[in-house]
Write an enzyme that holds these catalytic residues in place. Sequence first.
Site, short mmCIF file in Angstrom:
data_model
loop_
_atom_site.label_atom_id
_atom_site.label_comp_id
_atom_site.label_asym_id
_atom_site.label_seq_id
_atom_site.Cartn_x
_atom_site.Cartn_y
_atom_site.Cartn_z
N LYS A 52 15.43 25.86 -9.83
CA LYS A 52 15.98 24.87 -10.70
C LYS A 52 14.85 23.61 -10.97
CE LYS A 52 20.51 26.28 -10.03
NZ LYS A 52 21.91 26.06 -9.28
N GLN A 96 25.33 22.34 -5.24
CA GLN A 96 24.99 23.64 -4.95
C GLN A 96 26.09 24.26 -4.07
OE1 GLN A 96 22.30 25.54 -6.41
NE2 GLN A 96 23.51 27.52 -5.71
N ASP A 119 27.18 21.57 -14.51
CA ASP A 119 27.72 22.87 -14.02
C ASP A 119 28.88 23.21 -14.82
OD1 ASP A 119 26.49 24.60 -12.23
OD2 ASP A 119 27.13 23.67 -10.50
#
Length: 306
Positions: A52, A96, A119
């Site tokens: 990422k 995460q 997200d």
Amino acid sequence: MPQILDGNRVRDEIKSELKPRVDALIARGRAPGLAVVLVGDDPASAIYVRNKIKTCHDLGIYSESITPPASISTAEMLAIVEALNARPEIDGILVQVPLPSQIDTKRILSAIAPAKDVDGFHPCNVGALVANLPAPRACTPAGIIQLLKRGGIAIAGRRAVVVGRSDIVGKPVAMLLLHEHATVTICHSKTRDLAAVCREAEILVAAIGRPAMITGDFIRPGATVVDVGSNYVADRDLVARIFRNSPEKLAAFDRKGNVLVGDVDPFDVVERAGAYTPVPGGVGPLTIAMLMVNTVASAERSSGVC
Ligand code: NAP
């Protein structure tokens, strides 16, 4: 031969469309910014985060990673998220998952400011998804829609079956397919006669987490099959069975100790489908691309570009 829905190509297309948008934001005074919070030292999560950060770098997006130890408490994690919420140069916050068991994951994800929730997991953004209002969409499901549309696969009016009902993939992709006017069925571990339901699908999405579970008898001839599964198989006999003793796959297994397998049988799909996403190189590359889309869109909103 069926059409291959090439995730690497679509990812590159999306990245090249994003670059001028990032450049325009930089010209207005500030690069988009993404903060990634990675708790502990899980090697698989560390690889995802590195990829990422690298993609941010390629596009000119500012990024930073925050790496608290696995022993961190919920209160300390909340403090990290709140500090990031307050920083105007951070447009996207990604925590995460999975988080260590002592942390209240739902509370942490709900603490992220909805506008920075790149997200798309915040309850406000899930509500916006259901209501079909503009908001960050979950990345993997949004990537699947891009793969279908850019692959020229018609969605409106077609029968879609999604196997899996997770908050991360199954439910949001079903909702996105519905908004694209598919007739959608969601299946799960309690669905009766799963193969028969799947055979009704003109678009079949497998998001299960079980290597090669979807075999030929689940696939309607000519269907479009989207394989979200990302399973690292560490059993050599299983790898041999799934890949019909392929010398290449067995050599890869002997080198690495595992092989990446989707949820769909890789040989049956080629025989039965009209179009399919390969594993690797199908859905996987889109997840990070859509994270970048969400980050840039968030920066555009906060700088008044859109
Ligand atoms: P998950 O949270 O474990 O959900 C799995 C779903 O599959 C559940 O709804 C479960 O049903 C259903 N299921 C399990 N066994 C089944 C069976 N025998 N028959 C029918 N349904 C069954 O998994 P997830 O997070 O959605 O991920 C699914 C897969 O996608 C995993 O392989 C994951 O690694 C992969 N993934 C890939 C990406 C990517 O970027 N490529 C991103 C996210 C996830 P119940 O609800 O009844 O338990």
